[in-house]
Design an enzyme around this catalytic site. Structure first.
Site, PDB file in Angstrom:
ATOM      1  N   HIS A   1      45.632-125.228-126.383  1.00 25.80           N
ATOM      2  CA  HIS A   1      44.214-125.203-126.007  1.00 25.80           C
ATOM      3  C   HIS A   1      43.554-124.001-126.655  1.00 25.80           C
ATOM      4  O   HIS A   1      44.128-122.905-126.648  1.00 25.80           O
ATOM      5  CB  HIS A   1      44.047-125.097-124.484  1.00 25.80           C
ATOM      6  CG  HIS A   1      44.710-126.207-123.751  1.00 25.80           C
ATOM      7  ND1 HIS A   1      44.154-127.464-123.646  1.00 25.80           N
ATOM      8  CD2 HIS A   1      45.895-126.251-123.093  1.00 25.80           C
ATOM      9  CE1 HIS A   1      44.983-128.232-122.953  1.00 25.80           C
ATOM     10  NE2 HIS A   1      46.043-127.516-122.612  1.00 25.80           N
ATOM     11  N   LEU A   2      42.354-124.180-127.170  1.00 26.77           N
ATOM     12  CA  LEU A   2      41.596-123.062-127.740  1.00 26.77           C
ATOM     13  C   LEU A   2      41.185-122.078-126.644  1.00 26.77           C
ATOM     14  O   LEU A   2      41.308-120.873-126.805  1.00 26.77           O
ATOM     15  CB  LEU A   2      40.350-123.581-128.457  1.00 26.77           C
ATOM     16  CG  LEU A   2      40.613-124.313-129.768  1.00 26.77           C
ATOM     17  CD1 LEU A   2      39.393-125.116-130.182  1.00 26.77           C
ATOM     18  CD2 LEU A   2      41.011-123.336-130.851  1.00 26.77           C
ATOM     19  N   SER A   3      40.678-122.611-125.550  1.00 25.66           N
ATOM     20  CA  SER A   3      40.294-121.776-124.414  1.00 25.66           C
ATOM     21  C   SER A   3      41.446-121.802-123.407  1.00 25.66           C
ATOM     22  O   SER A   3      42.453-122.480-123.626  1.00 25.66           O
ATOM     23  CB  SER A   3      39.006-122.296-123.774  1.00 25.66           C
ATOM     24  OG  SER A   3      39.222-123.565-123.182  1.00 25.66           O
TER      25      SER A   3
ATOM     26  N   ASN B   1      46.851-130.875-128.546  1.00 27.30           N
ATOM     27  CA  ASN B   1      45.662-130.361-127.875  1.00 27.30           C
ATOM     28  C   ASN B   1      44.967-131.599-127.330  1.00 27.30           C
ATOM     29  O   ASN B   1      44.222-132.265-128.044  1.00 27.30           O
ATOM     30  CB  ASN B   1      44.752-129.602-128.841  1.00 27.30           C
ATOM     31  CG  ASN B   1      43.549-129.005-128.143  1.00 27.30           C
ATOM     32  OD1 ASN B   1      43.199-129.407-127.033  1.00 27.30           O
ATOM     33  ND2 ASN B   1      42.898-128.064-128.791  1.00 27.30           N
TER      34      ASN B   1
ATOM     35  N   ARG C   1      38.755-121.683-116.280  1.00 24.80           N
ATOM     36  CA  ARG C   1      37.508-122.434-116.313  1.00 24.80           C
ATOM     37  C   ARG C   1      37.330-123.214-115.018  1.00 24.80           C
ATOM     38  O   ARG C   1      37.867-122.837-113.991  1.00 24.80           O
ATOM     39  CB  ARG C   1      37.507-123.316-117.560  1.00 24.80           C
ATOM     40  CG  ARG C   1      37.580-122.437-118.829  1.00 24.80           C
ATOM     41  CD  ARG C   1      37.500-123.191-120.103  1.00 24.80           C
ATOM     42  NE  ARG C   1      36.232-123.921-120.173  1.00 24.80           N
ATOM     43  CZ  ARG C   1      36.050-124.947-121.003  1.00 24.80           C
ATOM     44  NH1 ARG C   1      37.003-125.348-121.793  1.00 24.80           N
ATOM     45  NH2 ARG C   1      34.890-125.562-121.017  1.00 24.80           N
TER      46      ARG C   1
ATOM     47  N   ALA D   1      40.127-133.164-122.982  1.00 29.00           N
ATOM     48  CA  ALA D   1      39.955-133.549-121.580  1.00 29.00           C
ATOM     49  C   ALA D   1      41.090-134.422-121.062  1.00 29.00           C
ATOM     50  O   ALA D   1      41.321-134.489-119.858  1.00 29.00           O
ATOM     51  CB  ALA D   1      38.623-134.266-121.392  1.00 29.00           C
TER      52      ALA D   1
ATOM     53  N   GLU E   1      52.015-127.661-125.836  1.00 30.08           N
ATOM     54  CA  GLU E   1      50.645-127.896-125.367  1.00 30.08           C
ATOM     55  C   GLU E   1      49.760-126.782-125.925  1.00 30.08           C
ATOM     56  O   GLU E   1      50.114-125.608-125.857  1.00 30.08           O
ATOM     57  CB  GLU E   1      50.615-127.893-123.842  1.00 30.08           C
ATOM     58  CG  GLU E   1      49.253-128.142-123.264  1.00 30.08           C
ATOM     59  CD  GLU E   1      49.245-128.174-121.742  1.00 30.08           C
ATOM     60  OE1 GLU E   1      48.178-128.471-121.182  1.00 30.08           O
ATOM     61  OE2 GLU E   1      50.289-127.886-121.113  1.00 30.08           O
TER      62      GLU E   1
ATOM     63  N   PRO F   1      40.046-136.047-127.472  1.00 27.02           N
ATOM     64  CA  PRO F   1      38.623-136.337-127.501  1.00 27.02           C
ATOM     65  C   PRO F   1      37.749-135.107-127.707  1.00 27.02           C
ATOM     66  O   PRO F   1      38.023-134.038-127.172  1.00 27.02           O
ATOM     67  CB  PRO F   1      38.351-136.936-126.114  1.00 27.02           C
ATOM     68  CG  PRO F   1      39.658-137.487-125.672  1.00 27.02           C
ATOM     69  CD  PRO F   1      40.687-136.573-126.260  1.00 27.02           C
ATOM     70  N   ASN F   2      36.737-135.305-128.509  1.00 26.47           N
ATOM     71  CA  ASN F   2      35.673-134.339-128.791  1.00 26.47           C
ATOM     72  C   ASN F   2      36.097-133.185-129.684  1.00 26.47           C
ATOM     73  O   ASN F   2      35.260-132.372-130.077  1.00 26.47           O
ATOM     74  CB  ASN F   2      35.042-133.804-127.495  1.00 26.47           C
ATOM     75  CG  ASN F   2      34.416-134.920-126.690  1.00 26.47           C
ATOM     76  OD1 ASN F   2      33.659-135.720-127.224  1.00 26.47           O
ATOM     77  ND2 ASN F   2      34.747-135.000-125.423  1.00 26.47           N
TER      78      ASN F   2
ATOM     79  N   ARG G   1      30.316-127.789-131.144  1.00 24.03           N
ATOM     80  CA  ARG G   1      30.343-128.043-129.697  1.00 24.03           C
ATOM     81  C   ARG G   1      30.721-126.777-128.945  1.00 24.03           C
ATOM     82  O   ARG G   1      31.818-126.243-129.117  1.00 24.03           O
ATOM     83  CB  ARG G   1      31.353-129.144-129.375  1.00 24.03           C
ATOM     84  CG  ARG G   1      31.453-129.427-127.897  1.00 24.03           C
ATOM     85  CD  ARG G   1      32.478-130.514-127.599  1.00 24.03           C
ATOM     86  NE  ARG G   1      32.681-130.590-126.172  1.00 24.03           N
ATOM     87  CZ  ARG G   1      33.847-130.397-125.577  1.00 24.03           C
ATOM     88  NH1 ARG G   1      34.932-130.156-126.275  1.00 24.03           N
ATOM     89  NH2 ARG G   1      33.935-130.463-124.275  1.00 24.03           N
TER      90      ARG G   1
ATOM     91  N   ARG H   1      39.807-128.367-114.405  1.00 28.75           N
ATOM     92  CA  ARG H   1      40.564-128.181-115.646  1.00 28.75           C
ATOM     93  C   ARG H   1      41.935-127.540-115.409  1.00 28.75           C
ATOM     94  O   ARG H   1      42.717-127.395-116.334  1.00 28.75           O
ATOM     95  CB  ARG H   1      39.773-127.313-116.619  1.00 28.75           C
ATOM     96  CG  ARG H   1      38.506-127.960-117.134  1.00 28.75           C
ATOM     97  CD  ARG H   1      37.839-127.069-118.173  1.00 28.75           C
ATOM     98  NE  ARG H   1      36.518-127.514-118.521  1.00 28.75           N
ATOM     99  CZ  ARG H   1      36.237-128.361-119.507  1.00 28.75           C
ATOM    100  NH1 ARG H   1      37.202-128.859-120.240  1.00 28.75           N
ATOM    101  NH2 ARG H   1      34.988-128.700-119.756  1.00 28.75           N
TER     102      ARG H   1
ATOM    103  N   HIS I   1      43.844-133.385-118.337  1.00 26.42           N
ATOM    104  CA  HIS I   1      43.696-133.394-116.891  1.00 26.42           C
ATOM    105  C   HIS I   1      43.897-134.763-116.250  1.00 26.42           C
ATOM    106  O   HIS I   1      44.091-134.835-115.037  1.00 26.42           O
ATOM    107  CB  HIS I   1      42.314-132.833-116.528  1.00 26.42           C
ATOM    108  CG  HIS I   1      41.957-131.662-117.386  1.00 26.42           C
ATOM    109  ND1 HIS I   1      42.658-130.475-117.346  1.00 26.42           N
ATOM    110  CD2 HIS I   1      41.023-131.524-118.361  1.00 26.42           C
ATOM    111  CE1 HIS I   1      42.146-129.641-118.248  1.00 26.42           C
ATOM    112  NE2 HIS I   1      41.163-130.245-118.870  1.00 26.42           N
TER     113      HIS I   1
ATOM    114  N   TYR J   1      34.620-122.564-127.672  1.00 25.28           N
ATOM    115  CA  TYR J   1      35.620-123.062-128.611  1.00 25.28           C
ATOM    116  C   TYR J   1      35.564-122.410-129.995  1.00 25.28           C
ATOM    117  O   TYR J   1      36.400-122.722-130.837  1.00 25.28           O
ATOM    118  CB  TYR J   1      35.475-124.583-128.757  1.00 25.28           C
ATOM    119  CG  TYR J   1      35.619-125.302-127.440  1.00 25.28           C
ATOM    120  CD1 TYR J   1      36.831-125.328-126.766  1.00 25.28           C
ATOM    121  CD2 TYR J   1      34.533-125.941-126.855  1.00 25.28           C
ATOM    122  CE1 TYR J   1      36.971-125.984-125.546  1.00 25.28           C
ATOM    123  CE2 TYR J   1      34.656-126.597-125.636  1.00 25.28           C
ATOM    124  CZ  TYR J   1      35.871-126.613-124.989  1.00 25.28           C
ATOM    125  OH  TYR J   1      35.995-127.252-123.789  1.00 25.28           O
TER     126      TYR J   1
ATOM    127  N   ASP K   1      52.960-140.294-120.321  1.00 23.11           N
ATOM    128  CA  ASP K   1      54.103-141.198-120.359  1.00 23.11           C
ATOM    129  C   ASP K   1      54.630-141.380-121.784  1.00 23.11           C
ATOM    130  O   ASP K   1      55.845-141.441-121.994  1.00 23.11           O
ATOM    131  CB  ASP K   1      53.737-142.545-119.745  1.00 23.11           C
ATOM    132  CG  ASP K   1      53.531-142.476-118.241  1.00 23.11           C
ATOM    133  OD1 ASP K   1      53.872-141.437-117.623  1.00 23.11           O
ATOM    134  OD2 ASP K   1      53.028-143.464-117.678  1.00 23.11           O
TER     135      ASP K   1
END
Length: 162
Positions: free
Chosen positions: A102-104, A76, A109, A79, A100, A12-13, A20, A113, A82, A25, A89
């Site tokens: 992640h940009l950040s 990636n 954070r 949200a 896995e 998402p996002n 954003r 998170r 978390h 990011y 599953d």
């Protein structure tokens, strides 16, 4: 001869990347990140499929469609990292390596998170490297899927999880 495939999932996002929260990011778009990831796959003779969705069920369906068809997954989850237990599953049912991404660095954070429901399934984790993390994650996934066995990259923790 069929080509090997790595599936890149964007949660998402992530479709809003570039606009954003660029201070967190960056200013590169998701398309630019996918192009870099695809380049890393192509360099290694692999194909890359990408799926972005703001809906957890769509990502679950993408994992399901990859079972028995793709050799590795880079995710990636945004949200969903978390709290996306249905994504967890689905990934648990996948028989290949999962990386896995992640940009950040979520661990640096907000406290909420810090939990990742994907981490226990991941062969490797790439976080906090911005856009450079995309080709790195793809390379790690391909390495893990190949004859060389599990990933061993001291720069990303955790590497192999039980």
């Amino acid at each position: 001869m069929p080509r090997h495939v790595v599936l890149l999932l964007s949660g998402p996002n992530l479709n809003l990347l570039g606009t954003r929260e660029p201070e967190i990011y960056g200013t590169e778009t998701l398309l630019e990140h996918v192009q870099a990831a695809r380049g890393a796959a192509t360099e290694r003779g692999w194909d890359l499929e990408h799926r972005q969705s703001n809906h957890e069920g769509d990502l679950v369906d993408a994992v399901h469609s990859g079972i028995g068809r793709v050799e590795a997954i880079v995710v990636n989850p945004g949200a969903l990292t978390h709290y996306g237990w249905s994504l967890h599953d689905a990934l648990a049912a996948f028989d290949g390596p999962i990386v896995e991404l992640h940009l950040s660095e979520p661990r640096e954070r907000e406290p909420w998170r810090h939990l990742s429901v994907v981490e226990p399934l991941a062969a490797a984790r790439v976080a906090g490297e911005g856009g450079a993390g995309y080709p790195k994650a793809v390379a790690l996934a391909i390495e893990a899927a190949g004859p060389g066995g599990p990933v061993s990259d001291p720069g990303s923790e955790p590497q192999r999880l039980s």
